[in-house]
Enzyme design. Structure first.
Site, PDB file in Angstrom:
ATOM      1  N   TYR A 173       7.739  -8.785  13.072  1.00  0.00           N
ATOM      2  CA  TYR A 173       8.365  -7.523  12.633  1.00  0.00           C
ATOM      3  C   TYR A 173       9.256  -7.788  11.421  1.00  0.00           C
ATOM      4  CZ  TYR A 173      10.949  -3.104  13.108  1.00  0.00           C
ATOM      5  OH  TYR A 173      11.520  -1.870  12.893  1.00  0.00           O
TER       6      TYR A 173
HETATM    7  N1  LIG Z   1      13.350   3.357  15.937  1.00  0.00           N
HETATM    8  C1  LIG Z   1      14.055   2.401  15.349  1.00  0.00           C
HETATM    9  O1  LIG Z   1      15.085   1.942  15.859  1.00  0.00           O
HETATM   10  C2  LIG Z   1      13.607   1.871  14.012  1.00  0.00           C
HETATM   11  C3  LIG Z   1      14.522   1.144  13.228  1.00  0.00           C
HETATM   12  C4  LIG Z   1      14.105   0.653  11.997  1.00  0.00           C
HETATM   13  C5  LIG Z   1      12.820   0.894  11.552  1.00  0.00           C
HETATM   14  N2  LIG Z   1      11.956   1.611  12.331  1.00  0.00           N
HETATM   15  C6  LIG Z   1      10.603   1.803  11.845  1.00  0.00           C
HETATM   16  O2  LIG Z   1      10.124   3.115  12.131  1.00  0.00           O
HETATM   17  C7  LIG Z   1       8.732   3.019  12.491  1.00  0.00           C
HETATM   18  C8  LIG Z   1       8.585   3.463  13.918  1.00  0.00           C
HETATM   19  O3  LIG Z   1       8.824   4.830  13.990  1.00  0.00           O
HETATM   20  P1  LIG Z   1       9.665   5.485  15.159  1.00  0.00           P
HETATM   21  O4  LIG Z   1      10.990   4.829  15.218  1.00  0.00           O
HETATM   22  O5  LIG Z   1       9.567   6.940  14.971  1.00  0.00           O
HETATM   23  O6  LIG Z   1       8.882   5.021  16.493  1.00  0.00           O
HETATM   24  P2  LIG Z   1       7.656   5.703  17.258  1.00  0.00           P
HETATM   25  O7  LIG Z   1       7.035   4.617  18.047  1.00  0.00           O
HETATM   26  O8  LIG Z   1       8.117   6.918  17.977  1.00  0.00           O
HETATM   27  O9  LIG Z   1       6.687   6.202  16.098  1.00  0.00           O
HETATM   28  C9  LIG Z   1       5.752   5.362  15.478  1.00  0.00           C
HETATM   29  C10 LIG Z   1       4.476   6.166  15.262  1.00  0.00           C
HETATM   30  O10 LIG Z   1       3.558   5.333  14.537  1.00  0.00           O
HETATM   31  C11 LIG Z   1       2.285   5.419  15.185  1.00  0.00           C
HETATM   32  N3  LIG Z   1       1.518   4.192  14.914  1.00  0.00           N
HETATM   33  C12 LIG Z   1       1.773   2.955  15.409  1.00  0.00           C
HETATM   34  N4  LIG Z   1       0.820   2.092  14.990  1.00  0.00           N
HETATM   35  C13 LIG Z   1      -0.033   2.801  14.213  1.00  0.00           C
HETATM   36  C14 LIG Z   1      -1.222   2.468  13.510  1.00  0.00           C
HETATM   37  N5  LIG Z   1      -1.721   1.224  13.528  1.00  0.00           N
HETATM   38  N6  LIG Z   1      -1.844   3.432  12.795  1.00  0.00           N
HETATM   39  C15 LIG Z   1      -1.351   4.709  12.780  1.00  0.00           C
HETATM   40  N7  LIG Z   1      -0.250   5.082  13.462  1.00  0.00           N
HETATM   41  C16 LIG Z   1       0.403   4.140  14.165  1.00  0.00           C
HETATM   42  C17 LIG Z   1       2.619   5.610  16.647  1.00  0.00           C
HETATM   43  O11 LIG Z   1       1.538   6.149  17.386  1.00  0.00           O
HETATM   44  C18 LIG Z   1       3.830   6.532  16.593  1.00  0.00           C
HETATM   45  O12 LIG Z   1       3.456   7.887  16.598  1.00  0.00           O
HETATM   46  C19 LIG Z   1       8.327   1.593  12.302  1.00  0.00           C
HETATM   47  O13 LIG Z   1       7.852   1.397  10.981  1.00  0.00           O
HETATM   48  C20 LIG Z   1       9.618   0.885  12.536  1.00  0.00           C
HETATM   49  O14 LIG Z   1       9.633  -0.377  11.938  1.00  0.00           O
HETATM   50  C21 LIG Z   1      12.321   2.097  13.552  1.00  0.00           C
END
Ligand SMILES: NC(=O)c1ccc[n+]([C@@H]2O[C@H](COP(=O)([O-])OP(=O)(O)OC[C@H]3O[C@@H](n4cnc5c(N)ncnc54)[C@H](O)[C@@H]3O)[C@@H](O)[C@H]2O)c1
Length: 287
Positions: A173
């Site tokens: 990650y």
């Molecule tokens: N939530 C946190 O604390 C946090 C902090 C920093 C960064 N992020 C970043 O945000 C993103 C996650 O989003 P979130 O926090 O809304 O979580 P989340 O899991 O609710 O949303 C992620 C979405 O991405 C989709 N996804 C995952 N893999 C995929 C793929 N291979 N192809 C297409 N879609 C895919 C999932 O189905 C989901 O709908 C990531 O990039 C993560 O690194 C999150």
């Protein structure tokens, strides 16, 4: 006039969480949306991803704003799938693409098998961002804006020594987020003559399913076998200077909206932290 009136935005990971919030916020400000999400689990990852109903709900919320949306299932690891969605979406929404929000991502802590988790995280969080940008390139208009989701994990100087070989999915990650930051830096540099901008938004803990998950609770409370949300919540504060356990998806969407709009027309190559001051806790002032 909305702040992104008449623009078309491609948003990955749009079925729920931050991706849904970005899609809806951009639509509220006048953009039409091309949305993709995998809508199924990735086996090595120890929490559930979205479902088709989640993407349908995003489409409903966007349409409620009066804007149009082309929403399809697609995996960011597969560039051909993204290209096909974009071809249909751009044709339906007016033949141009103005905004890319490469948001889809997964966290791989304690993923199993460990090296499959490494592969899935690198492929989704790094190659998935690169795929979203490369597949968009044929359609991007001059003056377009590309926004990639990083993480404060890309910025923190954690000790490698403690981690060697222990949790490939978790380490992937940080590796993916660092490398995507460099990719966007280089891309922004070389696309600048076309007035296309590219920036990274680095969220801290954000209140989504990814954060509110058992593997995440375990990584913040390694002292407990089955930590709950209540166990993890006090520990989540360590990531921020402002006293909150997390920020909300809307807080990240507001940064995305600014970078997507022409208000930021000369802002490019930035690594924008929305981290409630977390970085300040780690580093002395330097430029
Ligand atoms: N939530 C946190 O604390 C946090 C902090 C920093 C960064 N992020 C970043 O945000 C993103 C996650 O989003 P979130 O926090 O809304 O979580 P989340 O899991 O609710 O949303 C992620 C979405 O991405 C989709 N996804 C995952 N893999 C995929 C793929 N291979 N192809 C297409 N879609 C895919 C999932 O189905 C989901 O709908 C990531 O990039 C993560 O690194 C999150």
């Amino acid at each position: 006039m909305g702040r992104v009136e008449g623009k078309v935005a491609f948003v990955t990971g749009a079925a729920r969480g931050q991706g849904r919030s970005h899609a809806v916020r951009l639509a509220e400000e006048g953009a039409d949306i091309i949305a993709v999400d995998i809508c199924r689990d990735i086996e090595s990852i120890k929490y559930s991803l979205s479902r088709p109903e989640d993407l349908e709900e995003t489409a409903r919320l966007v349409e409620k704003t009066g804007r149009r949306i082309v929403a399809e299932q697609g995996d960011v690891r597969d560039r051909a799938q993204l290209a096909a969605v974009l071809e249909r979406g751009v044709a339906e929404l007016g033949g141009h693409l103005d905004i890319v929000v490469a948001q889809a991502g997964i966290a791989g802590m304690k993923g199993e098998p460990p090296w499959q988790a490494w592969t899935d995280v690198i492929d989704t969080d790094l190659l998935g961002v690169i795929n979203a940008v490369q597949a968009s390139l044929p359609y991007l208009v001059d003056g377009a804006s590309v926004i990639a989701t990083g993480s404060t994990a890309a910025l923190m100087d954690v000790s490698k020594v403690d981690q060697v070989g222990k949790d490939p999915g978790g380490v992937a990650y940080m590796v993916a987020k660092r490398l995507l930051s460099q990719y966007i830096h280089e891309f922004a540099t070389h696309i600048a003559p076309r007035r296309i901008r590219a920036n990274v938004v680095h969220p801290t803990n954000t209140n989504t399913n990814m954060l509110q998950s058992e593997p995440m609770y375990q990584s913040f409370r390694p002292d407990l076998e089955h930590p709950t949300r209540a166990d993890a919540e006090p520990a989540f504060h360590v990531q921020q200077a402002i006293p909150v356990p997390w920020v909300e998806p809307a807080d990240i969407s507001n940064a995305v909206l600014f970078l997507a709009s022409d208000e930021s027309r000369f802002v490019t190559g930035t690594q924008l932290r929305v981290d409630a001051g977390g970085y300040l806790k780690w580093y002395d002032y330097h430029v």
